[in-house]
Design a protein around this motif. Structure first.
Motif, PDB file in Angstrom:
ATOM      1  N   VAL B 259      -4.972  15.067  -5.944  1.00  0.00           N
ATOM      2  CA  VAL B 259      -4.942  16.206  -6.513  1.00  0.00           C
ATOM      3  C   VAL B 259      -6.158  16.812  -6.495  1.00  0.00           C
ATOM      4  O   VAL B 259      -6.607  17.863  -6.202  1.00  0.00           O
ATOM      5  CB  VAL B 259      -4.430  15.995  -8.142  1.00  0.00           C
ATOM      6  CG1 VAL B 259      -4.860  17.284  -8.965  1.00  0.00           C
ATOM      7  CG2 VAL B 259      -2.940  15.720  -8.146  1.00  0.00           C
ATOM      8  N   ALA B 260      -7.478  15.946  -6.935  1.00  0.00           N
ATOM      9  CA  ALA B 260      -8.578  16.538  -6.953  1.00  0.00           C
ATOM     10  C   ALA B 260      -9.669  16.325  -5.598  1.00  0.00           C
ATOM     11  O   ALA B 260     -10.531  16.714  -5.604  1.00  0.00           O
ATOM     12  CB  ALA B 260      -9.528  15.639  -8.205  1.00  0.00           C
ATOM     13  N   GLY B 261      -9.083  15.454  -4.804  1.00  0.00           N
ATOM     14  CA  GLY B 261      -9.948  14.826  -3.756  1.00  0.00           C
ATOM     15  C   GLY B 261     -11.119  13.955  -4.061  1.00  0.00           C
ATOM     16  O   GLY B 261     -11.602  13.691  -3.077  1.00  0.00           O
ATOM     17  N   THR B 262     -11.200  13.487  -5.094  1.00  0.00           N
ATOM     18  CA  THR B 262     -12.178  12.424  -5.267  1.00  0.00           C
ATOM     19  C   THR B 262     -11.711  11.121  -5.367  1.00  0.00           C
ATOM     20  O   THR B 262     -10.369  10.998  -4.949  1.00  0.00           O
ATOM     21  CB  THR B 262     -12.466  12.745  -7.079  1.00  0.00           C
ATOM     22  OG1 THR B 262     -11.196  12.747  -7.765  1.00  0.00           O
ATOM     23  CG2 THR B 262     -13.277  13.950  -7.277  1.00  0.00           C
ATOM     24  N   PRO B 263     -12.628  10.302  -5.196  1.00  0.00           N
ATOM     25  CA  PRO B 263     -12.027   8.729  -4.911  1.00  0.00           C
ATOM     26  C   PRO B 263     -10.960   8.315  -5.840  1.00  0.00           C
ATOM     27  O   PRO B 263     -11.059   8.801  -7.134  1.00  0.00           O
ATOM     28  CB  PRO B 263     -13.254   8.042  -5.059  1.00  0.00           C
ATOM     29  CG  PRO B 263     -14.386   8.630  -5.057  1.00  0.00           C
ATOM     30  CD  PRO B 263     -13.857  10.124  -5.493  1.00  0.00           C
ATOM     31  N   LEU B 264     -10.023   7.493  -5.428  1.00  0.00           N
ATOM     32  CA  LEU B 264      -9.014   6.914  -6.482  1.00  0.00           C
ATOM     33  C   LEU B 264      -8.970   5.593  -6.295  1.00  0.00           C
ATOM     34  O   LEU B 264      -8.657   5.004  -5.306  1.00  0.00           O
ATOM     35  CB  LEU B 264      -7.514   7.534  -6.148  1.00  0.00           C
ATOM     36  CG  LEU B 264      -6.694   7.297  -7.078  1.00  0.00           C
ATOM     37  CD1 LEU B 264      -6.692   7.969  -8.525  1.00  0.00           C
ATOM     38  CD2 LEU B 264      -5.101   7.899  -6.517  1.00  0.00           C
ATOM     39  N   VAL B 265      -9.228   4.970  -7.159  1.00  0.00           N
ATOM     40  CA  VAL B 265      -9.306   3.324  -7.377  1.00  0.00           C
ATOM     41  C   VAL B 265      -7.766   2.848  -7.419  1.00  0.00           C
ATOM     42  O   VAL B 265      -6.883   3.009  -8.358  1.00  0.00           O
ATOM     43  CB  VAL B 265     -10.006   2.822  -8.177  1.00  0.00           C
ATOM     44  CG1 VAL B 265      -9.881   1.250  -8.256  1.00  0.00           C
ATOM     45  CG2 VAL B 265     -11.517   3.201  -8.036  1.00  0.00           C
ATOM     46  N   VAL B 266      -7.239   2.167  -6.512  1.00  0.00           N
ATOM     47  CA  VAL B 266      -5.880   1.471  -6.589  1.00  0.00           C
ATOM     48  C   VAL B 266      -6.012   0.068  -6.640  1.00  0.00           C
ATOM     49  O   VAL B 266      -6.379  -0.708  -5.678  1.00  0.00           O
ATOM     50  CB  VAL B 266      -4.725   1.622  -5.377  1.00  0.00           C
ATOM     51  CG1 VAL B 266      -3.634   1.405  -5.546  1.00  0.00           C
ATOM     52  CG2 VAL B 266      -5.001   3.356  -5.206  1.00  0.00           C
ATOM     53  N   PRO B 267      -5.979  -0.754  -7.754  1.00  0.00           N
ATOM     54  CA  PRO B 267      -6.174  -2.122  -7.810  1.00  0.00           C
ATOM     55  C   PRO B 267      -5.085  -2.917  -6.814  1.00  0.00           C
ATOM     56  O   PRO B 267      -3.789  -2.466  -6.880  1.00  0.00           O
ATOM     57  CB  PRO B 267      -6.194  -2.480  -9.396  1.00  0.00           C
ATOM     58  CG  PRO B 267      -5.786  -1.274  -9.925  1.00  0.00           C
ATOM     59  CD  PRO B 267      -5.666  -0.256  -8.868  1.00  0.00           C
ATOM     60  N   VAL B 268      -5.473  -3.882  -6.381  1.00  0.00           N
ATOM     61  CA  VAL B 268      -4.585  -4.859  -5.690  1.00  0.00           C
ATOM     62  C   VAL B 268      -3.826  -5.719  -6.680  1.00  0.00           C
ATOM     63  O   VAL B 268      -2.727  -5.760  -6.858  1.00  0.00           O
ATOM     64  CB  VAL B 268      -5.229  -5.616  -4.757  1.00  0.00           C
ATOM     65  CG1 VAL B 268      -4.148  -6.412  -3.942  1.00  0.00           C
ATOM     66  CG2 VAL B 268      -5.870  -4.419  -3.527  1.00  0.00           C
ATOM     67  N   GLY B 269      -4.522  -6.427  -7.373  1.00  0.00           N
ATOM     68  CA  GLY B 269      -4.135  -7.576  -8.258  1.00  0.00           C
ATOM     69  C   GLY B 269      -3.367  -8.573  -7.548  1.00  0.00           C
ATOM     70  O   GLY B 269      -3.104  -8.704  -6.502  1.00  0.00           O
ATOM     71  N   ARG B 270      -2.979  -9.886  -8.291  1.00  0.00           N
ATOM     72  CA  ARG B 270      -2.785 -11.094  -7.675  1.00  0.00           C
ATOM     73  C   ARG B 270      -1.247 -10.874  -6.898  1.00  0.00           C
ATOM     74  O   ARG B 270      -0.746 -11.219  -6.041  1.00  0.00           O
ATOM     75  CB  ARG B 270      -2.708 -12.102  -8.894  1.00  0.00           C
ATOM     76  CG  ARG B 270      -2.400 -13.720  -8.125  1.00  0.00           C
ATOM     77  CD  ARG B 270      -2.669 -14.528  -9.277  1.00  0.00           C
ATOM     78  NE  ARG B 270      -4.129 -14.812  -9.397  1.00  0.00           N
ATOM     79  CZ  ARG B 270      -4.418 -15.400 -10.426  1.00  0.00           C
ATOM     80  NH1 ARG B 270      -3.544 -16.044 -11.182  1.00  0.00           N
ATOM     81  NH2 ARG B 270      -5.552 -15.731 -10.762  1.00  0.00           N
ATOM     82  N   ARG B 271      -0.512 -10.050  -7.709  1.00  0.00           N
ATOM     83  CA  ARG B 271       0.699 -10.062  -7.446  1.00  0.00           C
ATOM     84  C   ARG B 271       1.203  -9.385  -5.952  1.00  0.00           C
ATOM     85  O   ARG B 271       1.995  -9.686  -5.117  1.00  0.00           O
ATOM     86  CB  ARG B 271       1.698  -9.487  -8.515  1.00  0.00           C
ATOM     87  CG  ARG B 271       2.952  -9.060  -8.210  1.00  0.00           C
ATOM     88  CD  ARG B 271       4.054  -8.451  -9.284  1.00  0.00           C
ATOM     89  NE  ARG B 271       5.107  -8.060  -8.934  1.00  0.00           N
ATOM     90  CZ  ARG B 271       5.958  -7.228  -9.332  1.00  0.00           C
ATOM     91  NH1 ARG B 271       5.483  -6.280 -10.190  1.00  0.00           N
ATOM     92  NH2 ARG B 271       7.145  -7.294  -8.764  1.00  0.00           N
TER      93      ARG B 271
END
Lengths: 378, 286
Positions: B259-271
């Motif tokens: 939407v904004a073109g800014t960085p988006l953090v996608v956490p991975v997590g243990r699962r």
């Protein structure tokens, strides 16, 4: 919407909002302005109305109180005598014999109402009245000390005792206030900490008083007990003048300092952010309140519950968020004089006024505490 | 968001902290920190809990005195100004502001005018205009006579922002303005902040927990850890997988916000460890 009116540093004549669709003044609902010359404030009809009603009731109840006695005088004659009319005998009875007692009640009650409103506002705690913060108990402890020692050290203290007890009470009250502040101060005074320290100081002072009553001889103990219930019985012009002077100084001081109270109630950080010197403001306001309570106790003994209950009643009456100061003073006077009237006339034998205020105040306090639809914060 | 402004009459740096040492009691939270806040920018301070970001904000707001070093407001030490003068230049919204029960919205917003008032002038025409405008601007005019305790969390936060707005300061410091709000209201509050910046040219420094929202709404991110600034720059410079690992100890991928073109953090997590697709953030943005 451009919000030009909010441009920083907007001085006089800064632009009104463009596109707001309202040509006139930008009125804020519930905050009608009252502006005279350089003065400006918010017109609060309920606050002003309730306060004026209170003043009228104080005059009425005071007149009734002055009129009652072995030589009854009608309310009309009392009021006439107060403004210089009536016959000589009535003027003498009203002005010399009965007015000082009622006037002391009015002034002491006003001092207590205002004191409670100040300490409750400053600590943001409805239980933080001077009676519970140790000021009144401190005054009692030193007063009882003077009364109890009066018996032991002979007739010489007879003269001293006549003004010694009030002075001792005043000093004791101020000392307790100083101890509360001293112990509560840790990089600033936090309201709840002050309440806890106050309760502790109160317990110590009450303990000292009880101990003195046990060790004093029976006459002194009886005399001290009468003082401890709070009484306007012996009030003459000698009691009126000091409390009158104290109020003449402290009430304007309180009202000037109260300018910061609105910000102070939003918490320390917000108040600082709004430019308030938080600690200075809180200490000054609290000390004025505690001094008022100490003066009241010095004058008429510890009249309980006025400082605790009246500000809470008033803030509900005028529907404000914090105890209204002047209104609390007015209704403090009303409760005290009304209690004196009941104490003198409605009962088979005259009771000290402190008993009546406690009897009237306690059920109300319990009612307040049991009611949970309004939070206990101030 | 990083629009160019004509060279102002004022110095470019509004707030500057140098060699700042801050702490509470015996513990030092920040030692030797330097930071500048430029005029007309929106800066978000991010970092894990306890990294000292709120402490830094409190020092910039002169709510916490520096143990060492100094904070300069327009080139002058902030503790040398009279406090009312600071309050006319710099507004602060603390993390959990409290309002007494029974206080109306209008009365609360009007308290923002305190630094402009004296005991005999407590409701001038300017005060009234500023409060009416602040209420209208935050959409709270119709709630003016409601008491604050009857409002929802999102509305309440609007009221507090409205109060800070009525204060009329060019600089606003917001300590986690979106705490306790659901996502819709977080976006709502940050949209308001964005308008403050864009339409009213306010300089904003805010502490934010949500990295993606911080990246969207701030032109500059300052990442802190253990009382130090670890990274400082535009969101795409700061929010990298390496930084997220070192600062937040978070295994995450960074993609571009659709939407904004800014960085988006996608956490991975243990699962999902090992299950994540191999596309890296760098490849995505390239």
């Amino acid at each position: 919407m451009t919000g030009q009116g909010l441009n920083p540093g907007g001085g006089p004549g800064h632009p009104r909002a463009a596109g707001s669709g309202r040509g006139g003044t930008a009125a804020v609902p519930g905050r009608a302005a009252i502006r005279v010359g350089g003065f400006s404030g918010v017109w609060r009809p309920r606050l002003v109305g309730m306060t004026l009603v209170g003043v009228a009731l104080v005059v009425l109840v005071a007149a009734v109180n002055i009129g009652r006695g072995d030589f009854p005088i009608s309310i009309g004659d009392v009021l006439a005598a107060l403004v210089g009319g009536g016959d000589r005998a009535q003027r003498f009875i009203v002005l010399e014999l009965r007015l000082p007692r009622t006037l002391t009640g009015v002034l002491v009650g006003a001092a207590l109402g205002l004191a409670g409103a100040l300490t409750q506002s400053v600590t943001r705690n409805p239980l933080a009245s001077p009676d519970l913060l140790g000021v009144t108990a401190g005054a009692s402890a030193t007063a009882v000390t003077v009364i109890a020692l009066g018996g032991g050290s002979g007739a010489a203290v007879g003269v001293l005792a006549s003004f010694g007890v009030p002075l001792a009470a005043l000093l004791g009250g101020l000392l307790a206030a100083a101890v509360v502040y001293g112990l509560a101060y840790r990089r600033g005074v936090v309201g709840d900490r002050m309440v806890l320290v106050g309760v502790g100081v109160n317990a110590v002072a009450v303990g000292i008083t009880s101990w003195l009553l046990v060790v004093a001889n029976i006459n002194q103990a009886a005399q001290a007990t009468v003082w401890l219930t709070g009484s306007l019985n012996a009030s003459g012009w000698a009691q009126v003048v000091p409390v009158g002077v104290a109020l003449a100084v402290l009430v304007p001081t309180a009202l000037l300092l109260a300018f910061g109270l609105g910000a102070l109630q939003l918490g320390d950080d917000t108040a600082s952010a709004l430019g308030l010197r938080v600690n200075r403001s809180r200490v000054a306001l609290g000390l004025v309140g505690m001094t008022l309570a100490a003066v009241a106790a010095a004058c008429a003994g510890p009249i309980g519950f006025v400082a605790l209950v009246v500000p809470q009643v008033c803030l509900r009456m005028v529907r404000s968020a914090s105890p209204p100061l002047l209104t609390s003073a007015v209704y403090g006077a009303l409760l005290t004089v009304a209690a004196d009237l009941i104490a003198r006339t409605a009962l088979p034998r005259e009771l000290p006024v402190g008993i009546i205020t406690a009897v009237l105040g306690t059920p109300y306090l319990l009612y307040l505490l049991s009611r949970r639809n309004r939070g206990v914060t101030i | 968001m990083t629009e160019q402004r004509p060279a102002a009459e004022r110095p470019e740096v509004r707030l500057r902290a140098s060699e700042l040492r801050l702490g509470y009691g015996d513990s030092i939270v920040i030692d030797g920190l330097d930071v500048d806040v430029l005029d007309g920018t929106v800066t978000a301070v991010i970092g894990p809990n306890g990294c000292g970001k709120s402490t830094l904000l409190r020092a910039l707001a002169r709510l916490l005195p520096a143990r060492h070093g100094e904070v300069l407001l327009d080139g002058k030490r902030i503790d040398r100004y009279p406090s009312r003068e600071v309050a006319r230049m710099l507004g602060v919204l603390p993390q959990t502001p409290v309002a007494p029960d029974g206080l109306t919205v209008a009365d609360l917003v009007a308290r923002g005018r305190h630094p402009h008032q004296t005991w005999y002038r407590q409701w001038s025409g300017d005060d009234e205009t500023a409060v009416a405008e602040a209420l209208r601007w935050t959409g709270m005019s119709e709630f003016a006579e409601r008491t604050v305790d009857t409002l929802s969390g999102g509305q309440r936060q609007r009221v507090w922002i409205s109060m800070a707005l009525a204060q009329g300061t060019e600089i606003l410091l917001l300590d986690e303005p979106t705490t306790f709000l659901d996502l819709a209201h977080q976006v709502d509050v940050l949209d308001l902040v964005e308008r403050l910046h864009r339409e009213m040219r306010r300089t904003v420094v805010m502490v934010l927990h949500d990295l993606n929202l911080a990246a969207r709404y701030a032109g500059r991110l300052i990442a802190m850890r253990d009382g130090r600034i670890v990274a400082d720059g535009r969101p795409e410079e700061v929010l990298t997988t390496e930084l997220l690992r070192t600062v937040f100890e978070l295994d995450a991928q960074v993609i571009t916000d659709p939407v904004a073109g800014t960085p988006l953090v996608v956490p991975v997590g243990r699962r999902h460890r090992g299950a994540a697709p191999t596309t890296t953030a760098a490849a995505q943005r390239a």
